[in-house]
Write an enzyme that holds these catalytic residues in place. Sequence first.
Site, PDB file in Angstrom:
ATOM      1  N   CYS A 281       0.806  -1.225   0.000  1.00  0.00           N
ATOM      2  CA  CYS A 281       0.000   0.000   0.000  1.00  0.00           C
ATOM      3  C   CYS A 281       0.834   1.269   0.000  1.00  0.00           C
ATOM      4  O   CYS A 281       0.297   2.357  -0.140  1.00  0.00           O
ATOM      5  CB  CYS A 281      -0.934   0.007   1.207  1.00  0.00           C
ATOM      6  SG  CYS A 281      -0.081  -0.013   2.810  1.00  0.00           S
ATOM      7  N   GLN A 282       2.150   1.167   0.164  1.00  0.00           N
ATOM      8  CA  GLN A 282       2.955   2.378   0.289  1.00  0.00           C
ATOM      9  C   GLN A 282       2.812   3.350  -0.884  1.00  0.00           C
ATOM     10  O   GLN A 282       2.822   4.560  -0.679  1.00  0.00           O
ATOM     11  CB  GLN A 282       4.430   2.013   0.487  1.00  0.00           C
ATOM     12  CG  GLN A 282       4.757   1.490   1.877  1.00  0.00           C
ATOM     13  CD  GLN A 282       4.398   0.030   2.058  1.00  0.00           C
ATOM     14  OE1 GLN A 282       3.964  -0.628   1.112  1.00  0.00           O
ATOM     15  NE2 GLN A 282       4.578  -0.491   3.255  1.00  0.00           N
TER      16      GLN A 282
END
Length: 352
Positions: free
Chosen positions: A81-82
Amino acid sequence: MIFYDFFSGCGGTSQGMREAGLTIRLGIDFDPDAARTYRKNFRSARFIEGDIRSLKAKDIAKYISSSRRRRPIVFGACAPCQPFSKQKRPSRQDDSRKDLLGEFHRFVRAYLPEYVFIENVPGLQSIDDETGPFARFLRLLAKLGYWHDHKVVVASHYGVPQHRRRLVLLASRLGPISLPKPSHGPGTRRRKLPSVWEAIGHLPPISAGETHPTIPNHRAAALSERNLLRIKATRAGSTRKDWPEDLVLDCHRGYDGHTDVYGRMAKNQPSSALTTRCISLSNGRFGHPVQHRAISVREAACLQNFPMKFEFLGNLESTGRQVGNAVPVAMARTFGKSILVHYRRYRKAKRR
């Protein structure tokens, strides 16, 4: 029902699905420590340690063909998700990981699982709505004949002791499907949200830098003398605003942002969302509510609903990252149960 965990990490989704009653067949991830953790805790499952971008759909055929005719299958994906995090967005617009949902779609298209489960940060939905990765994925699901429902949910409303907002999607080829209703919070029978202390209060005290001799992963990061003074000056549930002037960092003088860093958790409330640096005092509100240290890896795992017998392998930084990256177990369990209920209703309607 059989579950296949893409971008599995250490196995938060798999643990929740297992607790819901699904059989865990396969995990896929490129992180070597997460692979070791997954293999240790899911001994009957298979694991592919590699980058999904280098895998072909046919590479997982041998893990599917034996079960395909007898039991329905579920594909789950929590891509890194970064790239979609608010904290990372300005410098990661060209991050190649943004297309990992498209990579996952190759496998959905090849095997047409009866169900698909996706969890990610809300930013996955909001970046470039019409042509972004999530919008493209929804169009591809529609072309393959899937019904779906998606929404940004709060993890604490599903039994997770965290204020963690996540985009969740359920899709099915068997008929219209809806996300399960919250089990905790306003409008439910459990109006009180799960708290930090309910999750970690049973663990014995340790000091900063100490490892408990018998409880796996009950290990806390060391603190400098200066940071030890800072956490001692911070009340439970509070932040660096409690500090005397001589403890304030130069970068915080006259700056009101990032108020959670160096903060302590409140005992009787959910924690803030855990991150990959969830065992670091300087990276969020990750201070223990009572003891003068950041939370341990085991305490972080408890806040993610992992059972005590679930053991994480790797060094302190790696195990903390694995826990912070994981899908909360209680949330995955709730969605796994809703998939089973949907399938039972489908079977019942088909027999009529």
